[in-house]
Scaffold this motif. Structure first.
Motif, PDB file in Angstrom:
ATOM      1  N   PRO A 203     -19.263  51.039  17.788  1.00  0.00           N
ATOM      2  CA  PRO A 203     -18.226  50.227  18.441  1.00  0.00           C
ATOM      3  C   PRO A 203     -17.588  51.000  19.589  1.00  0.00           C
ATOM      4  CG  PRO A 203     -17.428  51.114  16.357  1.00  0.00           C
ATOM      5  CD  PRO A 203     -18.884  51.464  16.428  1.00  0.00           C
ATOM      6  N   THR A 204     -16.984  50.276  20.490  1.00  0.00           N
ATOM      7  CA  THR A 204     -16.319  50.901  21.639  1.00  0.00           C
ATOM      8  C   THR A 204     -14.806  50.932  21.493  1.00  0.00           C
ATOM      9  OG1 THR A 204     -16.298  48.764  22.780  1.00  0.00           O
ATOM     10  CG2 THR A 204     -18.168  50.218  23.201  1.00  0.00           C
ATOM     11  N   GLY A 205     -14.299  50.213  20.504  1.00  0.00           N
ATOM     12  CA  GLY A 205     -12.858  50.190  20.312  1.00  0.00           C
ATOM     13  C   GLY A 205     -12.495  49.886  18.873  1.00  0.00           C
ATOM     14  N   MET A 206     -11.236  50.162  18.542  1.00  0.00           N
ATOM     15  CA  MET A 206     -10.750  49.940  17.179  1.00  0.00           C
ATOM     16  C   MET A 206      -9.309  49.465  17.225  1.00  0.00           C
ATOM     17  SD  MET A 206     -10.774  52.657  14.051  1.00  0.00           S
ATOM     18  CE  MET A 206     -10.666  52.057  12.358  1.00  0.00           C
ATOM     19  N   ARG A 207      -8.987  48.492  16.374  1.00  0.00           N
ATOM     20  CA  ARG A 207      -7.602  48.036  16.232  1.00  0.00           C
ATOM     21  C   ARG A 207      -7.109  48.481  14.858  1.00  0.00           C
ATOM     22  NH1 ARG A 207      -7.326  42.095  17.423  1.00  0.00           N
ATOM     23  NH2 ARG A 207      -7.526  42.884  19.567  1.00  0.00           N
ATOM     24  N   LEU A 208      -6.016  49.221  14.844  1.00  0.00           N
ATOM     25  CA  LEU A 208      -5.492  49.829  13.629  1.00  0.00           C
ATOM     26  C   LEU A 208      -4.443  48.937  12.971  1.00  0.00           C
ATOM     27  CD1 LEU A 208      -5.497  53.270  15.332  1.00  0.00           C
ATOM     28  CD2 LEU A 208      -6.706  52.802  13.191  1.00  0.00           C
ATOM     29  N   PRO A 209      -4.009  49.264  11.749  1.00  0.00           N
ATOM     30  CA  PRO A 209      -3.110  48.360  11.014  1.00  0.00           C
ATOM     31  C   PRO A 209      -1.810  48.007  11.721  1.00  0.00           C
ATOM     32  CG  PRO A 209      -4.063  49.954   9.506  1.00  0.00           C
ATOM     33  CD  PRO A 209      -4.478  50.384  10.892  1.00  0.00           C
ATOM     34  N   ASP A 210      -1.302  48.904  12.603  1.00  0.00           N
ATOM     35  CA  ASP A 210      -0.048  48.597  13.304  1.00  0.00           C
ATOM     36  C   ASP A 210      -0.268  47.840  14.607  1.00  0.00           C
ATOM     37  OD1 ASP A 210      -1.189  50.570  14.851  1.00  0.00           O
ATOM     38  OD2 ASP A 210       0.575  51.878  14.898  1.00  0.00           O
ATOM     39  N   GLY A 211      -1.526  47.452  14.882  1.00  0.00           N
ATOM     40  CA  GLY A 211      -1.843  46.709  16.092  1.00  0.00           C
ATOM     41  C   GLY A 211      -2.229  47.581  17.272  1.00  0.00           C
ATOM     42  N   SER A 212      -2.073  48.885  17.159  1.00  0.00           N
ATOM     43  CA  SER A 212      -2.480  49.777  18.244  1.00  0.00           C
ATOM     44  C   SER A 212      -4.004  49.826  18.320  1.00  0.00           C
ATOM     45  CB  SER A 212      -1.916  51.179  18.031  1.00  0.00           C
ATOM     46  OG  SER A 212      -2.429  51.756  16.836  1.00  0.00           O
ATOM     47  N   GLU A 213      -4.505  50.219  19.491  1.00  0.00           N
ATOM     48  CA  GLU A 213      -5.944  50.255  19.699  1.00  0.00           C
ATOM     49  C   GLU A 213      -6.388  51.638  20.160  1.00  0.00           C
ATOM     50  OE1 GLU A 213      -7.130  47.057  22.265  1.00  0.00           O
ATOM     51  OE2 GLU A 213      -6.196  45.517  20.987  1.00  0.00           O
ATOM     52  N   ALA A 214      -7.624  51.972  19.862  1.00  0.00           N
ATOM     53  CA  ALA A 214      -8.180  53.272  20.238  1.00  0.00           C
ATOM     54  C   ALA A 214      -9.591  53.076  20.749  1.00  0.00           C
ATOM     55  CB  ALA A 214      -8.183  54.217  19.031  1.00  0.00           C
ATOM     56  N   ARG A 215     -10.001  53.926  21.686  1.00  0.00           N
ATOM     57  CA  ARG A 215     -11.373  53.885  22.188  1.00  0.00           C
ATOM     58  C   ARG A 215     -12.284  54.726  21.302  1.00  0.00           C
ATOM     59  NH1 ARG A 215     -11.082  54.435  28.805  1.00  0.00           N
ATOM     60  NH2 ARG A 215      -9.913  52.493  29.193  1.00  0.00           N
ATOM     61  N   LEU A 216     -13.536  54.287  21.175  1.00  0.00           N
ATOM     62  CA  LEU A 216     -14.523  54.982  20.347  1.00  0.00           C
ATOM     63  C   LEU A 216     -15.787  55.228  21.155  1.00  0.00           C
ATOM     64  CD1 LEU A 216     -14.280  52.751  17.128  1.00  0.00           C
ATOM     65  CD2 LEU A 216     -12.934  54.775  17.654  1.00  0.00           C
ATOM     66  N   SER A 217     -16.483  56.319  20.832  1.00  0.00           N
ATOM     67  CA  SER A 217     -17.771  56.616  21.455  1.00  0.00           C
ATOM     68  C   SER A 217     -18.888  56.740  20.422  1.00  0.00           C
ATOM     69  CB  SER A 217     -17.695  57.923  22.257  1.00  0.00           C
ATOM     70  OG  SER A 217     -16.749  57.821  23.299  1.00  0.00           O
ATOM     71  N   HIS A 218     -18.548  57.228  19.235  1.00  0.00           N
ATOM     72  CA  HIS A 218     -19.532  57.460  18.179  1.00  0.00           C
ATOM     73  C   HIS A 218     -19.035  56.824  16.885  1.00  0.00           C
ATOM     74  CE1 HIS A 218     -21.427  60.405  20.815  1.00  0.00           C
ATOM     75  NE2 HIS A 218     -20.234  60.939  21.010  1.00  0.00           N
ATOM     76  N   TRP A 219     -19.967  56.609  15.962  1.00  0.00           N
ATOM     77  CA  TRP A 219     -19.582  56.023  14.679  1.00  0.00           C
ATOM     78  C   TRP A 219     -18.543  56.886  13.962  1.00  0.00           C
ATOM     79  CZ3 TRP A 219     -20.133  51.251  13.102  1.00  0.00           C
ATOM     80  CH2 TRP A 219     -21.171  50.460  13.621  1.00  0.00           C
ATOM     81  N   LYS A 220     -18.710  58.218  14.012  1.00  0.00           N
ATOM     82  CA  LYS A 220     -17.782  59.082  13.290  1.00  0.00           C
ATOM     83  C   LYS A 220     -16.357  58.975  13.841  1.00  0.00           C
ATOM     84  CE  LYS A 220     -18.977  63.202  16.010  1.00  0.00           C
ATOM     85  NZ  LYS A 220     -19.604  64.542  15.939  1.00  0.00           N
ATOM     86  N   ASP A 221     -16.222  58.476  15.094  1.00  0.00           N
ATOM     87  CA  ASP A 221     -14.887  58.299  15.665  1.00  0.00           C
ATOM     88  C   ASP A 221     -14.054  57.311  14.860  1.00  0.00           C
ATOM     89  OD1 ASP A 221     -15.637  60.026  17.654  1.00  0.00           O
ATOM     90  OD2 ASP A 221     -15.976  58.472  19.171  1.00  0.00           O
ATOM     91  N   VAL A 222     -14.718  56.364  14.168  1.00  0.00           N
ATOM     92  CA  VAL A 222     -13.981  55.394  13.350  1.00  0.00           C
ATOM     93  C   VAL A 222     -13.169  56.128  12.295  1.00  0.00           C
ATOM     94  CG1 VAL A 222     -14.189  53.462  11.739  1.00  0.00           C
ATOM     95  CG2 VAL A 222     -15.721  53.596  13.726  1.00  0.00           C
ATOM     96  N   LEU A 223     -13.824  57.041  11.579  1.00  0.00           N
ATOM     97  CA  LEU A 223     -13.151  57.799  10.532  1.00  0.00           C
ATOM     98  C   LEU A 223     -12.088  58.725  11.118  1.00  0.00           C
ATOM     99  CD1 LEU A 223     -12.896  58.600   7.577  1.00  0.00           C
ATOM    100  CD2 LEU A 223     -14.878  60.103   7.864  1.00  0.00           C
ATOM    101  N   VAL A 224     -12.401  59.366  12.236  1.00  0.00           N
ATOM    102  CA  VAL A 224     -11.438  60.273  12.868  1.00  0.00           C
ATOM    103  C   VAL A 224     -10.186  59.510  13.300  1.00  0.00           C
ATOM    104  CG1 VAL A 224     -11.019  61.797  14.835  1.00  0.00           C
ATOM    105  CG2 VAL A 224     -13.202  61.907  13.623  1.00  0.00           C
TER     106      VAL A 224
END
Length: 311
Positions: A203-224
């Motif tokens: 994935p290229t992005g993630m939405r977290l429980p508080d509604g904030s978003e983060a950019r991703l480059s690798h699968w392991k970035d999800v866990l990080v």
């Protein structure tokens, strides 16, 4: 090979898991006899022929693997077996990779009888990017499992053919197999895991429980990103040691970058407050551990999404 025979075996394995899962969870050996051996035989690996399959293969003084699959006496793949429901990782798998690289064995297979994962041992990449095919007999469609399992068909795995036999997938599943995540879409993290396809781009992005978003480059970035957000939210403190689900001797988060048994993390990433998260996992296991962390800290999975841009 007859695809009908393979699908018939898969249906029997599904039934065996459903009827005897409590017994299978308690015994790796029973899992091997009842689930793994039948699958190997349907993929034309003769488990009674030592020229093709050797169980309990001792490859050096300290290393052993549950099966080695051979062609003309030369190992083609190492197979590490787990009891039903056990995680497809651990020291034995790491050792198998190390031995494969030293001896030019091209493939590593790990299975608990239901969940199967085939790795390209030669590929220079993150662990999740080494996955050639992955499926779960209990959860996935029988026809889809058969098509994915064909990568482990003996003529295919030993290089006697260059691709697995082709078979048309049912119309209802063709689109999902081709691209499970439409371009530019947000998908709940649980659905991403349930519908995971081997070699899916991260994935290229993630939405977290508080509604904030983060950019991703690798699968392991999800866990990080999940662990970092928790540390920033004081859900993980500087004194936290969080064990991996079902594996009390292996930590997922630790300020010492070590497992409970004393071994160092293989791929630790800092997450704040002096803590580190282990990230040496395949893509599906990254998703599983992210979900575990969220649940462990009382977070709503329905509020966590991953974004997939157009391919």
């Amino acid at each position: 090979m007859a695809l009908d025979g393979l699908t018939s075996t898969i249906r029997r394995i599904k039934s065996t898991i459903s009827e005897h899962q409590e017994i299978l969870k308690k015994s790796e050996m029973t899992t091997r006899y009842a689930l793994i051996d039948p699958m190997l035989r349907s993929l034309e690996w003769d488990t009674t022929d030592p020229a093709q399959v050797r169980p309990e293969f001792q490859y050096d003084r300290s290393g052993r693997v549950d099966y080695v699959l051979l062609r003309e006496g030369k190992p083609q793949a190492l197979l590490e077996a787990k009891g039903l429901g056990q995680a497809l990782d651990g020291r034995a798998v790491d050792q198998a990779f190390s031995y494969a690289l030293r001896t030019n064995i091209g493939h590593i297979i790990v299975s608990d009888g239901s969940h199967w994962r085939l790795y390209d041992a030669y590929k220079r990449a993150e662990l999740e990017e080494k996955v050639i095919t992955e499926f779960n007999v209990s959860r996935d469609d029988t026809h889809e499992v058969a098509l994915k399992a064909l990568y482990m068909w003996r003529p295919n795995l030993t290089g006697l053919v260059t691709a697995p036999p082709k078979a048309a997938a049912p119309a209802s599943t063709t689109a999902a197999v081709a691209d499970p995540y439409p371009g530019g879409s947000w998908c709940p993290i649980r659905e991403v895991l349930d519908g995971f396809q081997p070699r899916a781009k991260p994935p290229t992005g993630m939405r977290l429980p508080d509604g904030s978003e983060a950019r991703l480059s690798h699968w392991k970035d999800v866990l990080v990103k999940v662990a970092t957000w928790m540390a920033d939210s004081d859900l993980i403190t500087g004194t936290s040691e969080i064990a991996q689900q079902g594996r009390g001797n292996r930590n997922l988060v630790s300020p010492r970058r070590r497992h409970a048994g004393g071994k160092l993390f293989l791929s630790p990433k800092p997450i704040g407050h002096g803590n580190f998260v282990e990230t040496h996992f395949s893509a599906p296991d990254v998703l599983r551990r992210s979900i575990f962390l969220l649940r462990d800290r009382g977070q709503d999975l329905g509020a966590v999404y991953l974004r997939f841009d157009g391919r």
